[in-house]
Design an enzyme around this catalytic site. Sequence first.
Site, PDB file in Angstrom:
ATOM      1  N   ARG A  37       0.832  -1.283  -0.088  1.00 33.22           N
ATOM      2  CA  ARG A  37      -0.104   0.017   0.025  1.00 33.22           C
ATOM      3  C   ARG A  37       0.816   1.144   0.018  1.00 33.22           C
ATOM      4  O   ARG A  37       2.082   1.275   0.549  1.00 33.22           O
ATOM      5  CB  ARG A  37      -0.883  -0.138   1.341  1.00 33.22           C
ATOM      6  CG  ARG A  37      -1.751  -1.228   1.544  1.00 33.22           C
ATOM      7  CD  ARG A  37      -2.668  -1.132   2.933  1.00 33.22           C
ATOM      8  NE  ARG A  37      -3.495  -2.179   2.985  1.00 33.22           N
ATOM      9  CZ  ARG A  37      -2.985  -3.432   3.427  1.00 33.22           C
ATOM     10  NH1 ARG A  37      -1.812  -3.628   3.663  1.00 33.22           N
ATOM     11  NH2 ARG A  37      -3.835  -4.498   3.486  1.00 33.22           N
ATOM     12  N   LYS A  61      -1.668  -2.866   7.833  1.00 32.14           N
ATOM     13  CA  LYS A  61      -2.774  -2.544   8.608  1.00 32.14           C
ATOM     14  C   LYS A  61      -2.775  -3.304  10.065  1.00 32.14           C
ATOM     15  O   LYS A  61      -2.324  -4.410  10.045  1.00 32.14           O
ATOM     16  CB  LYS A  61      -3.845  -2.824   7.583  1.00 32.14           C
ATOM     17  CG  LYS A  61      -4.252  -1.636   6.872  1.00 32.14           C
ATOM     18  CD  LYS A  61      -5.608  -2.281   6.225  1.00 32.14           C
ATOM     19  CE  LYS A  61      -6.009  -1.082   5.181  1.00 32.14           C
ATOM     20  NZ  LYS A  61      -7.349  -1.288   4.574  1.00 32.14           N
ATOM     21  N   HIS A 131      -3.442   2.996  -5.902  1.00 28.58           N
ATOM     22  CA  HIS A 131      -3.991   1.637  -5.762  1.00 28.58           C
ATOM     23  C   HIS A 131      -4.026   0.733  -6.907  1.00 28.58           C
ATOM     24  O   HIS A 131      -4.113  -0.673  -6.848  1.00 28.58           O
ATOM     25  CB  HIS A 131      -5.343   1.643  -5.126  1.00 28.58           C
ATOM     26  CG  HIS A 131      -5.744   0.452  -4.223  1.00 28.58           C
ATOM     27  ND1 HIS A 131      -5.137   0.510  -3.191  1.00 28.58           N
ATOM     28  CD2 HIS A 131      -6.624  -0.197  -4.332  1.00 28.58           C
ATOM     29  CE1 HIS A 131      -5.625  -0.793  -2.491  1.00 28.58           C
ATOM     30  NE2 HIS A 131      -6.769  -1.175  -3.365  1.00 28.58           N
ATOM     31  N   ARG A 134      -1.264  -1.819  -6.975  1.00 27.77           N
ATOM     32  CA  ARG A 134      -1.511  -2.753  -6.108  1.00 27.77           C
ATOM     33  C   ARG A 134      -2.309  -3.884  -6.984  1.00 27.77           C
ATOM     34  O   ARG A 134      -2.005  -5.026  -6.767  1.00 27.77           O
ATOM     35  CB  ARG A 134      -2.114  -2.300  -4.812  1.00 27.77           C
ATOM     36  CG  ARG A 134      -2.466  -3.474  -3.898  1.00 27.77           C
ATOM     37  CD  ARG A 134      -2.790  -2.526  -2.374  1.00 27.77           C
ATOM     38  NE  ARG A 134      -3.324  -3.547  -1.535  1.00 27.77           N
ATOM     39  CZ  ARG A 134      -2.764  -4.201  -0.527  1.00 27.77           C
ATOM     40  NH1 ARG A 134      -1.473  -4.516  -0.501  1.00 27.77           N
ATOM     41  NH2 ARG A 134      -3.551  -4.880   0.333  1.00 27.77           N
ATOM     42  N   HIS A 160      -3.496  -9.361   3.003  1.00 31.96           N
ATOM     43  CA  HIS A 160      -4.992  -9.291   3.338  1.00 31.96           C
ATOM     44  C   HIS A 160      -5.283 -10.353   4.504  1.00 31.96           C
ATOM     45  O   HIS A 160      -4.818 -11.254   4.718  1.00 31.96           O
ATOM     46  CB  HIS A 160      -5.750  -9.956   2.279  1.00 31.96           C
ATOM     47  CG  HIS A 160      -5.925  -9.018   1.085  1.00 31.96           C
ATOM     48  ND1 HIS A 160      -6.156  -9.325  -0.241  1.00 31.96           N
ATOM     49  CD2 HIS A 160      -5.767  -7.744   0.981  1.00 31.96           C
ATOM     50  CE1 HIS A 160      -6.395  -8.534  -1.150  1.00 31.96           C
ATOM     51  NE2 HIS A 160      -6.039  -7.336  -0.304  1.00 31.96           N
ATOM     52  N   TYR A 169      -9.155 -10.818  -7.038  1.00 28.48           N
ATOM     53  CA  TYR A 169      -8.144 -10.765  -8.225  1.00 28.48           C
ATOM     54  C   TYR A 169      -8.379 -11.990  -9.377  1.00 28.48           C
ATOM     55  O   TYR A 169      -7.510 -11.969 -10.364  1.00 28.48           O
ATOM     56  CB  TYR A 169      -6.640 -10.727  -7.746  1.00 28.48           C
ATOM     57  CG  TYR A 169      -6.374  -9.335  -6.917  1.00 28.48           C
ATOM     58  CD1 TYR A 169      -6.237  -8.107  -7.642  1.00 28.48           C
ATOM     59  CD2 TYR A 169      -6.496  -9.444  -5.708  1.00 28.48           C
ATOM     60  CE1 TYR A 169      -6.487  -7.181  -6.797  1.00 28.48           C
ATOM     61  CE2 TYR A 169      -6.141  -8.414  -4.610  1.00 28.48           C
ATOM     62  CZ  TYR A 169      -6.079  -7.083  -5.687  1.00 28.48           C
ATOM     63  OH  TYR A 169      -6.013  -5.919  -4.725  1.00 28.48           O
TER      64      TYR A 169
END
Length: 191
Positions: A37, A61, A131, A134, A160, A169
């Site tokens: 990110r 995150k 983004h 990514r 994730h 994806y």
Amino acid sequence: MNLQELQKLFRYLENDAGRFAIRNHLMFKLLATTGMRRSELVDITWEQLDLFNNTIRIHGKGKKERLLPLHPMIVPLIVDYKNSLPEYLLHPSQPVFINKNGDQLNPRGLHKIFKETLEKAGLPPKRFSLHHLRHTFATLLIQENKENVDLRIVQELLGHESLVTTQVYTHVDFEQKKKAIDSFNIFEAPS
């Protein structure tokens, strides 16, 4: 971004001779080859880079850490960038990516640089965001390396929490399957 658009961006970065060309080249190729990110990129310090093992430790995150392998094309870019900086900016706790004032680059500044770079590369700046790099990373990884990459690997690379998040994806493969089925003409009457 499709592969051709990404390659066009890379060609521009490889030929740019501007003041921040080395930094920008590294930043955008690092994003495109790791799927990190933008907030993770601007937060990288020199101590997170391990050029002996060719890895980078990302603080994602929820303060979750993940170790990412560096693509072989990235290591010489890091070395070039490092050699272009004064020694005081190479302290292990220093941010890797700095702005024109020598301060840590922030996500908004990175976004602005990306938009300017897209325009100079001949790509529509309104069409792509950071983004997208990514998404491009994850999509191309799955699309181009089906035999070597499964969804769990992509999940870990992207940081994730849930595999469901990563499954977005796989849409490329579904679109290819749909196109194949739509072109299957066994039910049409011969002409």
